[in-house]
Design a protein around this motif. Structure first.
Motif, PDB file in Angstrom:
ATOM      1  N   VAL A  15      22.998  35.849  21.712  1.00 30.99           N
ATOM      2  CA  VAL A  15      23.289  34.475  22.142  1.00 30.99           C
ATOM      3  C   VAL A  15      24.437  33.892  21.324  1.00 30.99           C
ATOM      4  CG1 VAL A  15      22.359  32.133  22.302  1.00 30.99           C
ATOM      5  CG2 VAL A  15      20.961  34.075  22.999  1.00 30.99           C
ATOM      6  N   MET A  16      24.452  34.182  20.027  1.00 29.90           N
ATOM      7  CA  MET A  16      25.522  33.676  19.165  1.00 29.90           C
ATOM      8  C   MET A  16      26.876  34.269  19.553  1.00 29.90           C
ATOM      9  SD  MET A  16      24.253  31.461  17.131  1.00 29.90           S
ATOM     10  CE  MET A  16      25.574  31.304  15.940  1.00 29.90           C
ATOM     11  N   ARG A  19      28.744  32.248  22.316  1.00 31.26           N
ATOM     12  CA  ARG A  19      29.013  30.817  22.123  1.00 31.26           C
ATOM     13  C   ARG A  19      30.473  30.477  22.437  1.00 31.26           C
ATOM     14  NH1 ARG A  19      25.499  27.311  20.229  1.00 31.26           N
ATOM     15  NH2 ARG A  19      23.593  28.007  19.217  1.00 31.26           N
ATOM     16  N   THR A  25      27.752  33.616  27.508  1.00 31.56           N
ATOM     17  CA  THR A  25      26.485  33.077  27.015  1.00 31.56           C
ATOM     18  C   THR A  25      25.368  33.321  28.019  1.00 31.56           C
ATOM     19  OG1 THR A  25      27.675  31.365  25.784  1.00 31.56           O
ATOM     20  CG2 THR A  25      25.324  31.024  26.134  1.00 31.56           C
ATOM     21  N   THR A  29      22.314  35.732  27.233  1.00 33.35           N
ATOM     22  CA  THR A  29      20.981  35.133  27.320  1.00 33.35           C
ATOM     23  C   THR A  29      20.081  35.982  28.212  1.00 33.35           C
ATOM     24  OG1 THR A  29      21.881  32.903  27.004  1.00 33.35           O
ATOM     25  CG2 THR A  29      19.687  33.063  27.967  1.00 33.35           C
ATOM     26  N   ALA A  53      18.495  29.528  23.018  1.00 32.61           N
ATOM     27  CA  ALA A  53      19.610  29.675  23.956  1.00 32.61           C
ATOM     28  C   ALA A  53      19.869  28.442  24.813  1.00 32.61           C
ATOM     29  CB  ALA A  53      19.361  30.883  24.864  1.00 32.61           C
ATOM     30  N   ALA A  56      22.557  25.987  23.699  1.00 32.68           N
ATOM     31  CA  ALA A  56      23.915  26.528  23.839  1.00 32.68           C
ATOM     32  C   ALA A  56      24.389  26.416  25.282  1.00 32.68           C
ATOM     33  CB  ALA A  56      23.943  27.988  23.387  1.00 32.68           C
ATOM     34  N   ASP A  59      25.121  22.738  26.071  1.00 28.26           N
ATOM     35  CA  ASP A  59      26.379  22.330  25.428  1.00 28.26           C
ATOM     36  C   ASP A  59      27.593  22.806  26.214  1.00 28.26           C
ATOM     37  OD1 ASP A  59      25.060  21.064  23.406  1.00 28.26           O
ATOM     38  OD2 ASP A  59      25.254  22.702  21.954  1.00 28.26           O
ATOM     39  N   LEU A  60      27.426  23.913  26.951  1.00 25.61           N
ATOM     40  CA  LEU A  60      28.537  24.464  27.733  1.00 25.61           C
ATOM     41  C   LEU A  60      28.583  23.889  29.147  1.00 25.61           C
ATOM     42  CD1 LEU A  60      28.386  28.190  26.572  1.00 25.61           C
ATOM     43  CD2 LEU A  60      30.156  26.513  26.033  1.00 25.61           C
TER      44      LEU A  60
END
Length: 210
Positions: A15-16, A19, A25, A29, A53, A56, A59-60
């Motif tokens: 997941v990182m 980002r 992502t 995920t 996840a 993230a 946020d996207l």
């Protein structure tokens, strides 16, 4: 994988990695959910990934409901994916078939289902979020057509057994239909219709000479 915490560490790392890029992502995920599916029940997978996840994804720009449904969906579909394909192995036990082979066949037959979460994550109109009825209906129709094309390409059968070039066309059609946009949808529909017409003509010839 679960007892050692390896699955959680790998999932978190995946997941990182994604980002900053929505498609990456989403993809990572999906992989993380499948990895966690090797030893965790659906509820536990959802709780972990919703913490790890979902923020993230939100946020996207993914709608919160779509983000959480994306995670839950793959938490369920992980039961189909080898090497720990619980649902497929249960079916193999009933039928007496090879469990691993059954798992891979299950993935091949369900491959179209892997695309659905990406559709509503990229365009939440499919979930009736911030969308008109007309737009949602269009999304549903194109999604169904895309799933049909992808399923036929993976399964090797539409109206008749598909030839290699037909599979390629169906795959392109599916990718076009599953990509949001009027132009891509139009291209996908034309390609799918072309394969259907070709197969109908071939079936007619078979009937004529039978």
């Amino acid at each position: 994988v679960t007892l050692t915490g390896l699955g959680l560490k790998i999932a978190n790392g995946l997941v990182m990695l994604g980002r900053g890029n929505l498609m990456l992502t989403l993809f990572f995920t999906m992989i993380a959910s499948i990895l966690l599916g090797m030893g965790l029940p659906t509820t536990a997978k959802y709780i972990i990934l919703s913490i790890m996840a979902a923020p993230a994804l939100v946020d996207l720009g993914v709608q919160p409901l779509a983000a959480h449904l994306f995670i839950l969906y793959f938490g369920v579909i992980a039961d189909l994916t080898p090497p720990v394909a619980v649902a497929a192995y249960a079916g193999a036990g009933i039928s007496g078939g090879n469990s691993m082979k059954t798992g891979f066949i299950a993935v091949r037959l369900a491959v179209a289902g892997f695309m659905i979460p990406f559709l509503f994550a990229l365009d939440p109109g499919l979930l009736f979020i911030n969308s008109t009825i007309g737009h949602t209906l269009l999304l549903i129709v194109t999604a169904l057509a895309g799933v049909l094309a992808l399923g036929a390409a993976a399964g090797g059968y539409l109206l008749d057994h598909t030839k290699i070039h037909e599979r390629v066309i169906l795959m392109i059609s599916a990718l076009a239909l599953l990509t949001p946009g009027l132009l891509t949808d139009s291209v996908g529909i034309v390609l799918l219709a072309g394969v259907i017409i070709l197969q109908k003509m071939r079936i007619s010839k078979k009937v004529k000479f039978a």
